[in-house]
Each structure stands twice: as C-alpha cells, then as structure tokens.
Design an enzyme around this catalytic site. Structure first.
Site, PDB file in Angstrom:
ATOM      1  N   GLY A 131       0.950  -1.164   0.031  1.00 50.83           N
ATOM      2  CA  GLY A 131       0.002  -0.045   0.081  1.00 50.83           C
ATOM      3  C   GLY A 131       0.868   1.232  -0.067  1.00 50.83           C
ATOM      4  N   SER A 162       1.185   3.268  -2.358  1.00 55.08           N
ATOM      5  CA  SER A 162       0.620   4.190  -3.456  1.00 55.08           C
ATOM      6  C   SER A 162       0.039   5.548  -2.742  1.00 55.08           C
ATOM      7  CB  SER A 162      -0.425   3.695  -4.440  1.00 55.08           C
ATOM      8  OG  SER A 162      -1.360   3.074  -3.659  1.00 55.08           O
ATOM      9  N   SER A 163      -0.182   5.669  -1.609  1.00 57.12           N
ATOM     10  CA  SER A 163      -1.044   6.694  -0.974  1.00 57.12           C
ATOM     11  C   SER A 163      -0.989   6.702   0.454  1.00 57.12           C
ATOM     12  CB  SER A 163      -2.741   6.344  -1.403  1.00 57.12           C
ATOM     13  OG  SER A 163      -3.555   6.822  -0.507  1.00 57.12           O
ATOM     14  N   GLY A 164      -1.319   7.685   1.107  1.00 57.14           N
ATOM     15  CA  GLY A 164      -1.323   7.967   2.378  1.00 57.14           C
ATOM     16  C   GLY A 164      -0.323   7.647   3.401  1.00 57.14           C
ATOM     17  N   ASP A 201      -1.547  -7.075  -5.273  1.00 53.51           N
ATOM     18  CA  ASP A 201      -2.660  -6.973  -4.572  1.00 53.51           C
ATOM     19  C   ASP A 201      -2.902  -8.098  -3.601  1.00 53.51           C
ATOM     20  OD1 ASP A 201      -5.557  -7.398  -3.826  1.00 53.51           O
ATOM     21  OD2 ASP A 201      -6.282  -7.599  -5.700  1.00 53.51           O
ATOM     22  N   SER A 206      -1.386  -1.476  12.144  1.00 53.88           N
ATOM     23  CA  SER A 206      -2.854  -1.944  13.024  1.00 53.88           C
ATOM     24  C   SER A 206      -3.531  -0.625  13.125  1.00 53.88           C
ATOM     25  CB  SER A 206      -2.422  -2.760  14.403  1.00 53.88           C
ATOM     26  OG  SER A 206      -3.571  -2.866  14.826  1.00 53.88           O
ATOM     27  N   TYR A 240     -13.878  -3.051  11.154  1.00 55.71           N
ATOM     28  CA  TYR A 240     -12.458  -2.528  11.016  1.00 55.71           C
ATOM     29  C   TYR A 240     -11.902  -2.684  12.390  1.00 55.71           C
ATOM     30  CZ  TYR A 240      -8.639   0.888  10.340  1.00 55.71           C
ATOM     31  OH  TYR A 240      -7.392   1.324  10.223  1.00 55.71           O
ATOM     32  N   SER A 241     -12.676  -2.495  13.683  1.00 50.55           N
ATOM     33  CA  SER A 241     -11.928  -2.941  14.716  1.00 50.55           C
ATOM     34  C   SER A 241     -11.439  -4.287  14.953  1.00 50.55           C
ATOM     35  CB  SER A 241     -12.761  -2.588  15.969  1.00 50.55           C
ATOM     36  OG  SER A 241     -12.942  -1.163  16.055  1.00 50.55           O
ATOM     37  N   ALA A 242     -12.299  -5.267  14.407  1.00 48.50           N
ATOM     38  CA  ALA A 242     -12.158  -6.573  14.572  1.00 48.50           C
ATOM     39  C   ALA A 242     -11.103  -6.804  13.516  1.00 48.50           C
ATOM     40  CB  ALA A 242     -13.465  -7.231  14.164  1.00 48.50           C
ATOM     41  N   LYS A 282      -8.476  -5.194  12.772  1.00 46.57           N
ATOM     42  CA  LYS A 282      -7.244  -4.997  13.290  1.00 46.57           C
ATOM     43  C   LYS A 282      -6.658  -5.455  14.606  1.00 46.57           C
ATOM     44  CE  LYS A 282      -6.012  -1.809  10.044  1.00 46.57           C
ATOM     45  NZ  LYS A 282      -4.862  -2.058   9.217  1.00 46.57           N
ATOM     46  N   PHE A 300      -4.718   9.917  10.856  1.00 52.28           N
ATOM     47  CA  PHE A 300      -4.058  10.620  10.162  1.00 52.28           C
ATOM     48  C   PHE A 300      -4.776  11.073   8.775  1.00 52.28           C
ATOM     49  CE2 PHE A 300      -1.021   8.627  13.047  1.00 52.28           C
ATOM     50  CZ  PHE A 300      -0.100   9.628  13.041  1.00 52.28           C
ATOM     51  N   THR A 332      -5.473  10.852   5.296  1.00 53.26           N
ATOM     52  CA  THR A 332      -5.014  10.073   4.046  1.00 53.26           C
ATOM     53  C   THR A 332      -6.380   9.978   3.444  1.00 53.26           C
ATOM     54  OG1 THR A 332      -5.694   8.006   5.192  1.00 53.26           O
ATOM     55  CG2 THR A 332      -3.228   8.852   5.550  1.00 53.26           C
TER      56      THR A 332
HETATM   57  N1  LIG Z   1      -5.378   7.159   8.235  1.00 54.33           N
HETATM   58  C1  LIG Z   1      -5.369   6.725   9.397  1.00 54.33           C
HETATM   59  O1  LIG Z   1      -5.994   7.737  10.153  1.00 54.33           O
HETATM   60  C2  LIG Z   1      -5.178   5.415   9.901  1.00 54.33           C
HETATM   61  C3  LIG Z   1      -5.447   5.143  11.050  1.00 54.33           C
HETATM   62  C4  LIG Z   1      -5.274   3.823  11.832  1.00 54.33           C
HETATM   63  C5  LIG Z   1      -4.773   2.928  10.942  1.00 54.33           C
HETATM   64  N2  LIG Z   1      -4.429   3.391   9.408  1.00 54.33           N
HETATM   65  C6  LIG Z   1      -3.836   2.116   8.708  1.00 54.33           C
HETATM   66  O2  LIG Z   1      -3.073   2.589   7.817  1.00 54.33           O
HETATM   67  C7  LIG Z   1      -3.009   1.973   6.451  1.00 54.33           C
HETATM   68  C8  LIG Z   1      -2.823   2.672   5.434  1.00 54.33           C
HETATM   69  O3  LIG Z   1      -4.071   3.468   5.300  1.00 54.33           O
HETATM   70  P1  LIG Z   1      -4.111   4.903   4.986  1.00 54.33           P
HETATM   71  O4  LIG Z   1      -4.700   5.614   5.894  1.00 54.33           O
HETATM   72  O5  LIG Z   1      -2.843   5.381   4.401  1.00 54.33           O
HETATM   73  O6  LIG Z   1      -5.222   4.758   3.813  1.00 54.33           O
HETATM   74  P2  LIG Z   1      -5.211   5.039   1.895  1.00 54.33           P
HETATM   75  O7  LIG Z   1      -4.695   6.411   1.885  1.00 54.33           O
HETATM   76  O8  LIG Z   1      -6.487   4.896   1.637  1.00 54.33           O
HETATM   77  O9  LIG Z   1      -4.040   3.971   1.494  1.00 54.33           O
HETATM   78  C9  LIG Z   1      -4.350   2.606   1.732  1.00 54.33           C
HETATM   79  C10 LIG Z   1      -3.305   1.864   0.903  1.00 54.33           C
HETATM   80  O10 LIG Z   1      -3.521   0.454   0.772  1.00 54.33           O
HETATM   81  C11 LIG Z   1      -3.561  -0.126  -0.532  1.00 54.33           C
HETATM   82  N3  LIG Z   1      -4.485  -1.140  -0.671  1.00 54.33           N
HETATM   83  C12 LIG Z   1      -5.737  -1.331  -0.426  1.00 54.33           C
HETATM   84  N4  LIG Z   1      -6.271  -2.560  -0.771  1.00 54.33           N
HETATM   85  C13 LIG Z   1      -5.222  -3.127  -1.381  1.00 54.33           C
HETATM   86  C14 LIG Z   1      -5.086  -4.328  -1.889  1.00 54.33           C
HETATM   87  N5  LIG Z   1      -6.064  -5.326  -1.735  1.00 54.33           N
HETATM   88  N6  LIG Z   1      -3.751  -4.909  -2.279  1.00 54.33           N
HETATM   89  C15 LIG Z   1      -2.847  -3.931  -2.227  1.00 54.33           C
HETATM   90  N7  LIG Z   1      -2.861  -2.709  -1.813  1.00 54.33           N
HETATM   91  C16 LIG Z   1      -3.997  -2.316  -1.165  1.00 54.33           C
HETATM   92  C17 LIG Z   1      -3.858   1.157  -1.412  1.00 54.33           C
HETATM   93  O11 LIG Z   1      -3.430   0.894  -2.662  1.00 54.33           O
HETATM   94  P3  LIG Z   1      -4.320   0.912  -3.971  1.00 54.33           P
HETATM   95  O12 LIG Z   1      -5.433   1.383  -3.961  1.00 54.33           O
HETATM   96  O13 LIG Z   1      -3.288   1.576  -4.873  1.00 54.33           O
HETATM   97  O14 LIG Z   1      -4.144  -0.751  -4.385  1.00 54.33           O
HETATM   98  C18 LIG Z   1      -3.287   2.432  -0.675  1.00 54.33           C
HETATM   99  O15 LIG Z   1      -1.944   2.447  -1.063  1.00 54.33           O
HETATM  100  C19 LIG Z   1      -4.259   0.795   6.684  1.00 54.33           C
HETATM  101  O16 LIG Z   1      -4.054  -0.337   6.892  1.00 54.33           O
HETATM  102  C20 LIG Z   1      -5.027   1.645   7.563  1.00 54.33           C
HETATM  103  O17 LIG Z   1      -5.997   0.742   8.399  1.00 54.33           O
HETATM  104  C21 LIG Z   1      -4.696   4.508   8.947  1.00 54.33           C
END
Ligand SMILES: NC(=O)c1ccc[n+]([C@@H]2O[C@H](COP(=O)([O-])OP(=O)(O)OC[C@H]3O[C@@H](n4cnc5c(N)ncnc54)[C@H](OP(=O)(O)O)[C@@H]3O)[C@@H](O)[C@H]2O)c1
Length: 268
Positions: free
Chosen positions: A12, A14-16, A53, A131, A145-147, A149, A178, A180
């Site tokens: 992942g 590509s983003s965030g 993926d 997580s 989502y909670s479950a 993680k 954060f 994202t």
């Molecule tokens: N942002 C927050 O506040 C927060 C808080 C706690 C935990 N998290 C965790 O941090 C992690 C990153 O999330 P983010 O906030 O950065 O969200 P995001 O900006 O939506 O990024 C999600 C990333 O996961 C990739 N992804 C999703 N499904 C995928 C799949 N089937 N195979 C491969 N890649 C996949 C996406 O890539 P593509 O779509 O390009 O495939 C993207 O790069 C997640 O595990 C999330 O649960 C985030």
C-alpha cells in the site's frame, strides 16, 4: 537491526501512510519497494513501486520473488495496505466483512508467508504491521474495522513468538487518525436500516468533524523509520495524541461497561 541499508517492502505504498513511509525510508537511504494494486513498475523519489494485490496470493508471491531476485534479501516488511469499513454491524453483509478481513488480516498473512522463508534463511528480519488504535476497542459503526485490526494484532503477537528463534521480530504500530484517503475509500452498506439511521448519522457526523484527521502521515513514517533502526523494537507502538491515546489507557483501566458508556457518549 541497524547500521546498514535495509531492503524494505511496504504494501500500500501508493497513497497515505504507505506513501509517506516509502518516502521517509528512501530519504534515509534504505532500498524501498512500495506496492499498490494499480501501479506498473515505476521509479519514484528514491524508491520503486510495483504491482501487488494483497488479496491475491499469486500477485503477492510474484512481487516478493521479484524483490528477492533483484536484491537477494528482504530485511523488512511493512504490512500497511488496508481498507476501512463503516456501517451498523447489523447492516454489514458477510461478503463485506470477508472483504475487509481478506485485505486487513489475510493480506498481511499472505505477505508474511511469501517473505518469511527468505527471512528465515537470512537469520533475521522485521515484520511491521500497521494496525490501528481501533484494534484496542470496538468502535461503533466500524465493528469490522476494529475486528480486523484486533485480529491482526493477535496474529502478529503469535507470529512474533514463533519467529523469535529465527531472528525475526514482529511489531504492531497502532496509529490514531491521520490525513489520508482512508475515509473516502471505506466500504459502506448499500442501505442503512431505518432503526440504525439516527445513531449511525450522528456517529458519522462526529467522526467526519474529527480535527485529528489533519495529522501529517510523515509523523507516522518517522516512527516506522525509528522502529526499523532499532536493535530491540517494542512489541507495540501507539502513535496517537489526546483523547485517542487516553482511550487506549482508559480501556485497560475502566470496567467494561463504563468504557462502553464513555465511547457511546463520544459518538452521541
Ligand atoms: N489514516 C488513518 O487515520 C489510519 C489510522 C489507523 C490505521 N490506519 C491504517 O493505515 C494503513 C494505510 O491506510 P491509509 O490511511 O494510508 O489509507 P489510504 O490512503 O486509503 O491507503 C491505503 C493503501 O492500501 C492499499 N490497498 C488497499 N487495498 C489493497 C489491496 N487489496 N492490495 C494492495 N494494496 C491495497 C492502497 O493501494 P491501491 O488502492 O493503490 O491498491 C493504498 O496504497 C491501513 O492499514 C489503515 O487501516 C490508517
């Protein structure tokens, strides 16, 4: 693990948070491979993106094999790819629940299964699971989502014990909120049942107006960089501020029903 350039796989990327982790680790001199579903091979600012993926075992194995072919080793895996889900638990279909678990729990497991044989041969390795503080309690209207993680944390804990004798460490990083794209990509039920609409709408309003969403992903990336350079990383890192951080402590200290009332009040 310190004092040398590490080969790092960040799912992942590509983003965030994943993108910020790739950028930060590359800037610190590590050899970084980020992955995403839609990318073709691409060299970014100091790191390489490739397709993966995490819900597809063949795609995971292919990407891991390609990194091993190029580098001869993988020192660190950051299991970051993940998706969110929202909706009253009663309205979440088993198919939606399966999709979240397939991405957030079985996805990291697929990546571990692909990378661990090489790490065992190397006699060292680090798995970093991204997580969430949501793993510590059941967030209303984000039950799966909670479950997912919480399950990822328990999986990582067990793996950590099993892998210690091979020199492989497993760490859980639990971010708060954060800035994202996670919120816009959350799975949602097609229809919210009437009985749950008022409570759900209210909770989503509170969630949407959360000021904490403004936090910079690089803050989290810096913690990942510190963990990677640490000889003896902790089992768990909480990267959250204010109420989010306090809630993790409150969950440990308060009687169950009292904690549930506190969370319920927050979303009223
Ligand atoms: N942002 C927050 O506040 C927060 C808080 C706690 C935990 N998290 C965790 O941090 C992690 C990153 O999330 P983010 O906030 O950065 O969200 P995001 O900006 O939506 O990024 C999600 C990333 O996961 C990739 N992804 C999703 N499904 C995928 C799949 N089937 N195979 C491969 N890649 C996949 C996406 O890539 P593509 O779509 O390009 O495939 C993207 O790069 C997640 O595990 C999330 O649960 C985030």
């Amino acid at each position: 693990m310190s004092d040398f350039v590490k080969v790092v796989l960040v799912t992942g990327g590509s983003s965030g948070l994943g993108k910020a982790i790739c950028e930060r680790l590359a800037a610190q001199g590590h050899k970084v491979y980020g992955t995403g579903r839609k990318v073709t091979d691409e060299v970014m600012a100091g790191y390489t993106m490739m397709a993966m993926d995490v819900t597809d075992s063949a795609s995971v194995q292919l990407a891991v094999d390609r990194i091993l072919e190029r580098e001869g080793r993988i020192d660190v895996v950051v299991n970051n790819a993940g998706i969110g889900i929202q909706g009253p638990a009663e309205d979440i279909t088993p198919e939606m629940a399966q999709k979240v678990l397939d991405t957030n729990l079985i996805g990291p497991h697929r990546v571990c299964r692909a990378a661990l044989p090489a790490m065992r041969t190397q006699g060292r390795g680090l798995i970093v699971n991204i997580s969430s503080i949501a793993s510590n309690f059941g967030l209303p209207y984000r039950s799966f989502y909670s479950a997912s993680k919480a399950a990822l944390d328990r999986y990582g804990e067990a793996l950590s014990i099993e892998m210690k004798c091979f020199g492989i460490q497993v760490v859980s990083i639990q971010p708060g909120e954060f800035k994202t794209n996670i919120a816009s990509g959350r799975l949602r039920p097609e229809k919210i049942s009437e009985a749950h609409t008022p409570g759900y709408n209210k909770a989503m309003e509170v969630l949407g107006s959360s000021l904490h969403y403004s936090r910079d992903p690089d803050e989290l990336a810096r913690v990942v960089a510190k963990v990677i350079d640490s000889e003896h990383p902790k089992a768990t890192y909480i990267v959250a501020q204010g109420m989010q951080r306090i809630s993790v402590l409150a969950k440990k200290l308060l009687p169950g029903r009292m904690f549930q009332r506190m969370v319920g009040k927050h979303y009223e």
